[in-house]
Write a protein that holds these residues in place. Structure first.
Motif, PDB file in Angstrom:
ATOM      1  N   ARG A 228       0.846  -1.184   0.000  1.00  0.00           N
ATOM      2  CA  ARG A 228       0.000   0.000   0.000  1.00  0.00           C
ATOM      3  C   ARG A 228       0.888   1.243   0.000  1.00  0.00           C
ATOM      4  O   ARG A 228       1.424   1.645   1.014  1.00  0.00           O
ATOM      5  CB  ARG A 228      -0.897   0.024   1.253  1.00  0.00           C
ATOM      6  CG  ARG A 228      -1.753  -1.214   1.442  1.00  0.00           C
ATOM      7  CD  ARG A 228      -2.915  -1.233   0.481  1.00  0.00           C
ATOM      8  NE  ARG A 228      -3.714  -2.444   0.628  1.00  0.00           N
ATOM      9  CZ  ARG A 228      -4.729  -2.576   1.465  1.00  0.00           C
ATOM     10  NH1 ARG A 228      -5.056  -1.576   2.272  1.00  0.00           N
ATOM     11  NH2 ARG A 228      -5.402  -3.697   1.538  1.00  0.00           N
TER      12      ARG A 228
ATOM     13  N   ALA B 196       0.496  -4.447   3.927  1.00  0.00           N
ATOM     14  CA  ALA B 196      -0.777  -4.620   4.630  1.00  0.00           C
ATOM     15  C   ALA B 196      -1.081  -6.098   4.787  1.00  0.00           C
ATOM     16  O   ALA B 196      -2.058  -6.625   4.266  1.00  0.00           O
ATOM     17  CB  ALA B 196      -1.902  -3.906   3.879  1.00  0.00           C
TER      18      ALA B 196
ATOM     19  N   THR C  26      -5.290  -3.634  11.558  1.00  0.00           N
ATOM     20  CA  THR C  26      -5.329  -4.653  10.516  1.00  0.00           C
ATOM     21  C   THR C  26      -5.069  -4.025   9.149  1.00  0.00           C
ATOM     22  O   THR C  26      -4.986  -2.805   9.012  1.00  0.00           O
ATOM     23  CB  THR C  26      -6.710  -5.335  10.486  1.00  0.00           C
ATOM     24  OG1 THR C  26      -7.702  -4.361  10.101  1.00  0.00           O
ATOM     25  CG2 THR C  26      -7.065  -5.907  11.850  1.00  0.00           C
TER      26      THR C  26
ATOM     27  N   ASN D 206      -7.052  -3.680   6.750  1.00  0.00           N
ATOM     28  CA  ASN D 206      -8.172  -2.843   6.314  1.00  0.00           C
ATOM     29  C   ASN D 206      -8.042  -1.399   6.780  1.00  0.00           C
ATOM     30  O   ASN D 206      -8.750  -0.518   6.291  1.00  0.00           O
ATOM     31  CB  ASN D 206      -9.494  -3.425   6.810  1.00  0.00           C
ATOM     32  CG  ASN D 206      -9.833  -4.740   6.150  1.00  0.00           C
ATOM     33  OD1 ASN D 206      -9.404  -5.005   5.034  1.00  0.00           O
ATOM     34  ND2 ASN D 206     -10.592  -5.582   6.836  1.00  0.00           N
ATOM     35  N   GLN D 207      -7.164  -1.146   7.741  1.00  0.00           N
ATOM     36  CA  GLN D 207      -6.982   0.207   8.262  1.00  0.00           C
ATOM     37  C   GLN D 207      -5.890   0.981   7.529  1.00  0.00           C
ATOM     38  O   GLN D 207      -5.560   2.098   7.914  1.00  0.00           O
ATOM     39  CB  GLN D 207      -6.658   0.142   9.761  1.00  0.00           C
ATOM     40  CG  GLN D 207      -7.796  -0.405  10.604  1.00  0.00           C
ATOM     41  CD  GLN D 207      -7.418  -0.517  12.065  1.00  0.00           C
ATOM     42  OE1 GLN D 207      -6.689  -1.413  12.477  1.00  0.00           O
ATOM     43  NE2 GLN D 207      -7.901   0.411  12.859  1.00  0.00           N
TER      44      GLN D 207
ATOM     45  N   GLN E 140      -4.860   2.725   0.334  1.00  0.00           N
ATOM     46  CA  GLN E 140      -3.925   2.694  -0.785  1.00  0.00           C
ATOM     47  C   GLN E 140      -3.313   4.084  -0.982  1.00  0.00           C
ATOM     48  O   GLN E 140      -4.006   5.093  -0.888  1.00  0.00           O
ATOM     49  CB  GLN E 140      -4.661   2.270  -2.063  1.00  0.00           C
ATOM     50  CG  GLN E 140      -3.773   2.099  -3.278  1.00  0.00           C
ATOM     51  CD  GLN E 140      -2.954   0.825  -3.211  1.00  0.00           C
ATOM     52  OE1 GLN E 140      -3.391  -0.162  -2.677  1.00  0.00           O
ATOM     53  NE2 GLN E 140      -1.754   0.880  -3.767  1.00  0.00           N
TER      54      GLN E 140
ATOM     55  N   SER F  51      -6.725   4.436   9.262  1.00  0.00           N
ATOM     56  CA  SER F  51      -8.162   4.732   9.235  1.00  0.00           C
ATOM     57  C   SER F  51      -8.568   5.722  10.319  1.00  0.00           C
ATOM     58  O   SER F  51      -9.592   6.399  10.191  1.00  0.00           O
ATOM     59  CB  SER F  51      -8.963   3.444   9.399  1.00  0.00           C
ATOM     60  OG  SER F  51      -8.689   2.847  10.664  1.00  0.00           O
TER      61      SER F  51
ATOM     62  N   ASN G 166     -11.623   9.497   8.173  1.00  0.00           N
ATOM     63  CA  ASN G 166     -11.337   8.635   7.024  1.00  0.00           C
ATOM     64  C   ASN G 166     -10.213   9.189   6.145  1.00  0.00           C
ATOM     65  O   ASN G 166     -10.390   9.415   4.951  1.00  0.00           O
ATOM     66  CB  ASN G 166     -12.606   8.438   6.180  1.00  0.00           C
ATOM     67  CG  ASN G 166     -12.464   7.307   5.174  1.00  0.00           C
ATOM     68  OD1 ASN G 166     -11.641   6.417   5.359  1.00  0.00           O
ATOM     69  ND2 ASN G 166     -13.247   7.354   4.107  1.00  0.00           N
TER      70      ASN G 166
ATOM     71  N   ARG H   1      -6.979   9.452   3.716  1.00  0.00           N
ATOM     72  CA  ARG H   1      -6.481   8.565   2.679  1.00  0.00           C
ATOM     73  C   ARG H   1      -5.119   9.064   2.195  1.00  0.00           C
ATOM     74  O   ARG H   1      -4.166   8.996   2.937  1.00  0.00           O
ATOM     75  CB  ARG H   1      -7.519   8.455   1.548  1.00  0.00           C
ATOM     76  CG  ARG H   1      -8.812   7.771   2.015  1.00  0.00           C
ATOM     77  CD  ARG H   1      -9.799   7.551   0.897  1.00  0.00           C
ATOM     78  NE  ARG H   1     -10.272   8.783   0.278  1.00  0.00           N
ATOM     79  CZ  ARG H   1     -11.172   9.595   0.809  1.00  0.00           C
ATOM     80  NH1 ARG H   1     -11.682   9.336   1.999  1.00  0.00           N
ATOM     81  NH2 ARG H   1     -11.564  10.683   0.187  1.00  0.00           N
TER      82      ARG H   1
END
Length: 322
Positions: free
Chosen positions: A130, A145, A169, A171-172, A175, A191, A213, A215
């Motif tokens: 990522r 990740a 994890t 998912n946190q 990209q 995240s 959130n 990014r």
């Protein structure tokens, strides 16, 4: 590491990449205008990321094709198929030595074609990669990740090394949420916050408000870090002071990508608009005719912008109104 040598030219590049599906497509140089359709990529390309090399070549990740397109300054397109198993390349960057690295840490080296793969995405060694950034030491830093996310350092001769393990994890980890900061440390988004890993491997985290959130994150022109968050753009200083600038993006659009422009401002895209944020001002937005899902933005030295649209499979040259 196997290296194919030789002086580069269009024909030599095709020979070096013949087993990876190299193709060339001539394309005229686009005339200047506010928005010009420059490149029509294959229908299943799905462009998601771009990098502009020092020689003016534009590199475009074709996520759904498992390929990377190269557009030279004359407009000629060369397709580079990513070798090996079926993959979906994600992140890409132009390294300081002129090479271009994709998400598998595979080098597209123009004089030699694909020179070496020093790590594969989703292998036990590196996990799902990522984001990529050139670190203060000239090596490539990235986030793996995997089951336990970690910041890792990759070098063509030294291999891959874990620099810091991260909480949470896979998912946190978004990209492309990784960059090198003005303090020569690696900064990234999670995240629920912003993280930093120094060259010594020390990890520091700053929390953000719930549902921020965050990014993508980039180094701004003001010795601070700027990042995309829900309905706005955030800023964090190297000492950890966070501020937020709301951006009037209508539902269901999102801010998709962010870059620093040659004019000292920040430029960003939503699904169908290009925006500009001066460091002490308010956001300005311009619609992009025909856009469906803008996915990447790169600034050119002349002040124009390259835009990619993942739904129309177009790469556009956008010239902001004066």
């Amino acid at each position: 590491m196997h290296i194919v040598t030789g002086r580069w030219c269009a024909a030599a590049l095709c020979v070096a990449l013949v087993t990876t599906g190299c193709q060339e497509t001539p394309h005229p140089t686009p005339p200047p205008s506010a928005t010009t359709g420059v490149i029509k990529l294959p229908g299943n390309a799905g462009p998601t990321n771009m990098a502009l090399a020092a020689d003016g070549a534009l590199w475009i990740v074709e996520h759904r094709m498992g390929a990377i397109a190269e557009v030279d300054p004359t407009g000629r397109v060369t397709q580079h198929r990513v070798p090996g198993r079926v993959v979906q390349p994600g992140s890409i960057l132009a390294a300081q030595d002129g090479r271009t690295a994709d998400w598998r840490l595979g080098w597209i080296d123009r004089p030699r074609g694909f020179a070496a793969l020093i790590g594969e995405g989703k292998s036990p060694r590196s996990g799902s990669i990522r984001g990529l950034t050139v670190g203060p030491d000239g090596a490539i830093w990235f986030i793996a990740a995997s089951t336990t996310p970690s910041v890792r350092r990759a070098h063509p001769t030294e291999g891959i090394r874990v620099m810091a393990s991260l909480p949470g994890t896979a998912n946190q980890v978004p990209q492309d949420g990784l960059t090198t900061g003005p303090d020569q440390a690696v900064w990234f988004t999670m995240s629920d916050g912003i993280g930093r890993v120094g060259h010594d491997g020390r990890y520091t985290r700053w929390p953000l408000p719930p549902k921020a959130n965050p990014r993508q994150i980039i180094a701004g022109p003001d010795d601070a870090l700027w990042f995309i968050e829900r309905r706005g753009i955030g800023r964090i200083t190297i000492s950890g002071v966070v501020s937020h600038t709301p951006v009037p993006v209508p539902d269901p659009e999102w801010i998709r990508a962010l870059t620093s422009g040659p004019d000292g401002a920040l430029w960003f895209i939503t699904d169908t608009q290009v925006g500009r944020l001066q460091l002490t001002g308010t956001p300005e937005l311009w619609p992009v005719a025909g856009a469906k899902r803008l996915s990447a933005i790169v600034t050119a030295p002349d002040g124009s912008l390259w835009l990619a649209d993942s739904r129309t499979n177009l790469v556009l040259r956008f010239r902001p109104p004066q």
